[in-house]
Design a protein around this motif. Structure first.
Motif, PDB file in Angstrom:
ATOM      1  N   TYR A 141       8.085  -4.308   3.447  1.00 28.89           N
ATOM      2  CA  TYR A 141       8.010  -2.854   3.632  1.00 28.89           C
ATOM      3  C   TYR A 141       7.185  -2.203   2.516  1.00 28.89           C
ATOM      4  N   TYR A 142       7.310  -2.708   1.303  1.00 29.74           N
ATOM      5  CA  TYR A 142       6.526  -2.155   0.189  1.00 29.74           C
ATOM      6  C   TYR A 142       5.028  -2.322   0.455  1.00 29.74           C
ATOM      7  N   PHE A 143       4.628  -3.518   0.867  1.00 28.30           N
ATOM      8  CA  PHE A 143       3.198  -3.754   1.111  1.00 28.30           C
ATOM      9  C   PHE A 143       2.713  -3.027   2.362  1.00 28.30           C
ATOM     10  N   LEU A 144       3.556  -2.905   3.373  1.00 24.00           N
ATOM     11  CA  LEU A 144       3.187  -2.116   4.549  1.00 24.00           C
ATOM     12  C   LEU A 144       2.892  -0.676   4.160  1.00 24.00           C
ATOM     13  N   ASN A 145       3.707  -0.138   3.260  1.00 21.83           N
ATOM     14  CA  ASN A 145       3.488   1.224   2.770  1.00 21.83           C
ATOM     15  C   ASN A 145       2.152   1.337   2.045  1.00 21.83           C
ATOM     16  N   CYS A 146       1.859   0.339   1.218  1.00 26.77           N
ATOM     17  CA  CYS A 146       0.600   0.356   0.456  1.00 26.77           C
ATOM     18  C   CYS A 146      -0.601   0.355   1.393  1.00 26.77           C
ATOM     19  N   PHE A 147      -0.582  -0.533   2.383  1.00 22.36           N
ATOM     20  CA  PHE A 147      -1.722  -0.620   3.294  1.00 22.36           C
ATOM     21  C   PHE A 147      -1.783   0.577   4.246  1.00 22.36           C
ATOM     22  N   THR A 148      -0.642   1.156   4.569  1.00 25.83           N
ATOM     23  CA  THR A 148      -0.634   2.362   5.403  1.00 25.83           C
ATOM     24  C   THR A 148      -1.281   3.529   4.662  1.00 25.83           C
ATOM     25  N   GLN A 149      -0.945   3.694   3.387  1.00 24.77           N
ATOM     26  CA  GLN A 149      -1.554   4.758   2.580  1.00 24.77           C
ATOM     27  C   GLN A 149      -3.052   4.538   2.434  1.00 24.77           C
ATOM     28  N   LEU A 150      -3.453   3.284   2.210  1.00 23.18           N
ATOM     29  CA  LEU A 150      -4.875   2.979   2.092  1.00 23.18           C
ATOM     30  C   LEU A 150      -5.593   3.256   3.412  1.00 23.18           C
ATOM     31  N   GLU A 151      -4.964   2.879   4.524  1.00 22.55           N
ATOM     32  CA  GLU A 151      -5.554   3.120   5.837  1.00 22.55           C
ATOM     33  C   GLU A 151      -5.710   4.617   6.093  1.00 22.55           C
ATOM     34  N   ARG A 152      -4.731   5.400   5.677  1.00 17.92           N
ATOM     35  CA  ARG A 152      -4.806   6.849   5.870  1.00 17.92           C
ATOM     36  C   ARG A 152      -5.968   7.448   5.074  1.00 17.92           C
ATOM     37  N   LYS A 153      -6.153   6.984   3.854  1.00 22.11           N
ATOM     38  CA  LYS A 153      -7.263   7.477   3.038  1.00 22.11           C
ATOM     39  C   LYS A 153      -8.615   7.075   3.636  1.00 22.11           C
ATOM     40  N   LEU A 154      -8.668   5.844   4.142  1.00 18.90           N
ATOM     41  CA  LEU A 154      -9.917   5.388   4.742  1.00 18.90           C
ATOM     42  C   LEU A 154     -10.250   6.182   6.006  1.00 18.90           C
ATOM     43  N   SER A 155      -9.229   6.528   6.799  1.00 23.28           N
ATOM     44  CA  SER A 155      -9.452   7.274   8.042  1.00 23.28           C
ATOM     45  C   SER A 155      -9.977   8.670   7.771  1.00 23.28           C
ATOM     46  N   ASP A 156      -9.640   9.234   6.601  1.00 25.31           N
ATOM     47  CA  ASP A 156     -10.082  10.591   6.262  1.00 25.31           C
ATOM     48  C   ASP A 156     -11.510  10.627   5.726  1.00 25.31           C
ATOM     49  N   LEU A 157     -12.071   9.450   5.452  1.00 24.10           N
ATOM     50  CA  LEU A 157     -13.425   9.410   4.891  1.00 24.10           C
ATOM     51  C   LEU A 157     -14.474   9.700   5.955  1.00 24.10           C
ATOM     52  N   GLN A 158     -15.579  10.274   5.543  1.00 23.78           N
ATOM     53  CA  GLN A 158     -16.732  10.391   6.424  1.00 23.78           C
ATOM     54  C   GLN A 158     -17.356   9.015   6.595  1.00 23.78           C
ATOM     55  N   PHE A 159     -17.973   8.779   7.750  1.00 23.23           N
ATOM     56  CA  PHE A 159     -18.538   7.451   8.013  1.00 23.23           C
ATOM     57  C   PHE A 159     -19.626   7.127   6.980  1.00 23.23           C
ATOM     58  N   GLY A 160     -19.524   5.941   6.401  1.00 25.20           N
ATOM     59  CA  GLY A 160     -20.501   5.489   5.426  1.00 25.20           C
ATOM     60  C   GLY A 160     -20.134   5.833   3.994  1.00 25.20           C
ATOM     61  N   ALA A 161     -19.180   6.766   3.808  1.00 25.75           N
ATOM     62  CA  ALA A 161     -18.773   7.139   2.450  1.00 25.75           C
ATOM     63  C   ALA A 161     -17.826   6.087   1.895  1.00 25.75           C
ATOM     64  N   ALA A 162     -17.700   6.093   0.594  1.00 27.89           N
ATOM     65  CA  ALA A 162     -16.813   5.153  -0.079  1.00 27.89           C
ATOM     66  C   ALA A 162     -15.693   5.915  -0.770  1.00 27.89           C
ATOM     67  N   LEU A 163     -14.535   5.329  -0.778  1.00 29.68           N
ATOM     68  CA  LEU A 163     -13.390   5.944  -1.440  1.00 29.68           C
ATOM     69  C   LEU A 163     -13.603   5.906  -2.946  1.00 29.68           C
ATOM     70  N   PRO A 164     -13.312   7.000  -3.655  1.00 26.28           N
ATOM     71  CA  PRO A 164     -13.431   6.976  -5.116  1.00 26.28           C
ATOM     72  C   PRO A 164     -12.622   5.821  -5.683  1.00 26.28           C
ATOM     73  N   ARG A 165     -13.211   5.130  -6.615  1.00 29.25           N
ATOM     74  CA  ARG A 165     -12.565   3.917  -7.129  1.00 29.25           C
ATOM     75  C   ARG A 165     -11.258   4.242  -7.839  1.00 29.25           C
ATOM     76  N   SER A 166     -10.253   3.466  -7.483  1.00 31.95           N
ATOM     77  CA  SER A 166      -8.953   3.585  -8.134  1.00 31.95           C
ATOM     78  C   SER A 166      -8.587   2.196  -8.626  1.00 31.95           C
ATOM     79  N   GLN A 167      -9.197   1.849  -9.775  1.00 36.93           N
ATOM     80  CA  GLN A 167      -9.087   0.484 -10.284  1.00 36.93           C
ATOM     81  C   GLN A 167      -7.637   0.056 -10.474  1.00 36.93           C
ATOM     82  N   HIS A 168      -6.826   0.948 -11.043  1.00 36.26           N
ATOM     83  CA  HIS A 168      -5.464   0.565 -11.403  1.00 36.26           C
ATOM     84  C   HIS A 168      -4.635   0.230 -10.159  1.00 36.26           C
ATOM     85  N   SER A 169      -4.656   1.107  -9.149  1.00 33.20           N
ATOM     86  CA  SER A 169      -3.817   0.899  -7.968  1.00 33.20           C
ATOM     87  C   SER A 169      -4.261  -0.327  -7.181  1.00 33.20           C
TER      88      SER A 169
END
Length: 668
Positions: A364-392
């Motif tokens: 469940y912890y990892f599902l939450n992590c990938f769900t949050q990442l998926e949500r951020k990716l879905s909000d991106l414009q096509f071709g854009a890159a997510l600002p780097r979050s090295q620590h997370s």
């Protein structure tokens, strides 16, 4: 005429339940069109043909418009309610006018809750859920569908007969001394005996409770256990009632429908002196366990094909319940549930912790992590890159590597995780773009599949369990403790609280329901609606009329609560109905009234079983009272219409004060 269907986007039937009237209507419609001498179509094919246009229409609207209809009515007065959950479409139908749109919507959400309790986090992956709901093996599919069909029938019956399922709250037997004695016995004798035994096979008893019909006599949780939510407890009570239908069901049947009208007398008439073993009268009651309400019988094309083989009584059921632990939160933690019948109508239930359940918390912890990442990716414009979050990202990589290593190199997760890492951590550092979405979804599917392999695929039949001898010892211990009380408890369960004890103080009051929504417990006078038993409400028609009035008032109160009203008073014929919802501090100080949020018509129904509306309501009120413990209460009263309104309001206030103390008995 009632029906509930679960279908995929491709119009494949994943599950169906239909009452005999609906099934006969389908047969009349499609068997008449067959060629002379040909075999009639299978019922599943007929129901698929009937619903396919609706399913395809709904899918098309979602694809092209991003939205779809949620309900409609036909010319022949059939009401259809639809809800889409991921790739699964739920359709509930009523054609006899007995269920409203709200009732059908509630049934859909209850079915969704039952699938979550049965399959756990597999329900978070639509492809896996489709595979579980419709297994390739025909016998396995028939057994599974039969089980869910029976559960839906049991829920419908309980909601029509039992006030606790009407308002979705747990009703306790009001017998404080015996309750405390039983809780102490469960803690010091039963749970300790089980957890100290070498026959427990690595399982640990976390919860133990005793049910008398649908009412809770005693509940004990070990100190290492997570609190059991009211929603999960109600679902478990439903499952117990489905497995061992209570003889109290006969109370709601007319005398001509009762096969042997003398059988219920065993429960009402105490024996002169209890014996050490079962008496002949008790042995004669054993067939009560085989009682099935005719309304939930499912007439199939081949009924024998749907008959499940008798289940080993010592075999536990795998259930998935919400748990909050030191290591984290898991909304669907696997447990083993043991139902041990003590006598007809009285059942001991054990919930045990299985040995590898910690895997569920990690999944469940990892599902939450990938769900949050998926949500951020879905909000991106096509071709854009997510600002780097090295620590997370590095933190996720470190924890996931450790988790995959613990699973072993043979795990199917290894390849999917390596593929994900190569996409993210290539070319000198993490770079996340929208192109990563498919790989993110693959990781979520793999996590759900791992969960399935660990807890769902094999099931409790292939896992460790409490030895049958240990289960029998636990059953005999509780039987010995309650032997002198069993007849009293069975009678008490029918007349738990009587209106007579309140009439002198509140003249003109016909009925009330008081609910502590913080603990999920209720208090209400018992309702008896049979023609062959005398009650405070008289017999037959009058009792049924008052019961229908109570059910109607609860529906009206919920409707206005959904619209944001916490106080409702209205006259209904010769009766005056009042509904109040309020919040208090832990010391009983009434907090400032704040209008709750208004829910849309297509939102989940107000209640606690299918969706815990009151938990979210408490969080809403807590925002303005963060330093206080907020409690939530509901009160519904029905008075004779001749009573002045000022007296009715005074009665409501005094009754709430009178009932406040008993409701504070903790659900241990």
């Amino acid at each position: 005429m009632k029906c509930l269907l679960i279908a995929s986007e491709s119009a494949e039937v994943l599950f169906y339940w239909a009452d005999p009237d609906f099934q006969q209507s389908i047969r009349n419609q499609y068997e008449g069109s067959q060629e002379e001498g040909g075999r009639p179509p299978a019922f599943e094919d007929s129901i698929n043909t009937l619903f396919a246009p609706i399913i395809i229409s709904c899918s098309t609207m979602i694809d092209r418009m991003g939205d779809s209809y949620t309900s409609f009515s036909t010319e022949d007065q059939h009401v259809y309610v639809l809800r889409q959950f991921e790739d699964c479409l739920y359709i509930a139908v009523n054609g006899d006018g007995e269920e409203s749109e709200e009732d059908l919507k509630r049934k859909i959400y209850v079915m969704k809750k039952l699938t979550e309790v049965h399959f756990g986090m597999v329900t978070l992956s639509s492809p896996l859920l489709r595979r579980e709901l419709r297994p390739h093996d025909t016998d396995q599919r028939n057994r599974l569908w039969r089980k869910f069909q029976s559960l839906l029938g049991t829920y419908s019956r309980l909601r029509e007969q039992d006030q606790s399922f009407l308002v979705e709250a747990v009703e306790r037997l009001v017998q404080p001394t015996l309750c405390e004695q039983c809780i102490e016995f469960l803690e010091r004798r039963l749970v300790q005996t089980i957890n100290s035994s070498a026959e427990r096979a690595g399982e640990e008893a976390l919860h133990a409770f005793i049910l008398v019909h649908t009412k809770l006599l005693a509940f004990y949780s070990s100190r290492s256990a997570s609190p059991l939510t009211s929603s999960d407890l109600l679902a478990l009570i439903l499952m117990v009632q489905n497995q061992y239908p209570s003889n109290s069901d006969l109370d709601d049947m007319s005398p001509e429908d009762i096969p042997n009208s003398s059988a219920p007398d065993v429960f009402y008439t105490p024996e002169p002196s209890p014996t050490g073993r079962q008496s002949g009268a008790e042995q004669a009651c054993v067939p009560v366990f085989q009682f099935v309400d005719p309304d939930i019988q499912v007439a199939e094309d081949s009924l024998q094909a749907l008959e499940a083989p008798p289940m080993d009584p010592a075999m536990p059921s795998r259930v998935f319940l919400e748990a909050t632990l030191k290591d984290g939160f898991c909304p669907m933690m696997p447990h083993s549930m043991y139902c041990l019948p003590l006598w007809p109508g009285i059942t001991l239930v054990l919930l045990t912790k299985i040995h590898n359940c910690q895997v569920a918390v990690s999944v469940y912890y990892f599902l939450n992590c990938f769900t949050q990442l998926e949500r951020k990716l879905s909000d991106l414009q096509f071709g854009a890159a997510l600002p780097r979050s090295q620590h997370s990202l590095h933190d996720l990589r470190s924890k996931m590597d450790k988790f995959v290593r613990a699973l072993g190199s043979s795990s199917s997760m290894q390849h999917t995780w390596n593929d994900f890492k190569n996409k993210v951590f290539s070319r000198g550092g993490p770079r996340v773009s929208k192109e990563l979405l498919p790989h993110c979804r693959n990781m979520k599917t793999q996590l759900c599949n791992l969960y399935r392999q660990c807890f769902v695929a094999d099931g409790p039949r292939d896992c460790q369990r409490l030895a049958p001898s240990l289960q029998e010892r636990a059953r005999l211990l509780v039987q010995e403790q309650l032997l002198d009380w069993k007849d009293f408890l069975l009678v008490k369960s029918r007349r738990n609280v009587t209106m007579v004890s309140y009439l002198e103080e509140f003249p003109g009051m016909v009925h009330f329901i008081y609910v502590d929504r913080t603990t999920g417990q209720m208090i209400a006078p018992s309702l008896s609606v049979t023609d062959h038993s005398i009650s405070e409400l008289g017999t037959g028609p009058l009792a049924r009329f008052i019961k229908s009035k109570v059910w109607s008032c609860v529906g009206t109160a919920r409707h206005y609560l959904q619209k944001g009203y916490t106080t409702v008073t209205f006259r209904d014929g010769d009766y005056y109905c009042c509904y109040f919802l309020w919040v208090e501090s832990e010391t009983g100080y009434k907090l400032e009234v704040v209008d709750p949020p208004v829910l849309s018509d297509d939102s989940a129904p107000v209640g606690m079983l299918a969706w815990d509306y009151y938990r979210k309501l408490l969080r809403y009120y807590t925002k303005n009272h963060q330093t206080e413990v907020v409690k939530c209460y509901e009160l519904l009263t029905i008075h004779l219409g001749v009573i002045p309104s000022e007296c009715i309001l005074q009665h409501c206030y005094q009754l709430a004060c009178k009932l406040w103390e008993p409701s504070r008995i903790p659900l241990l």
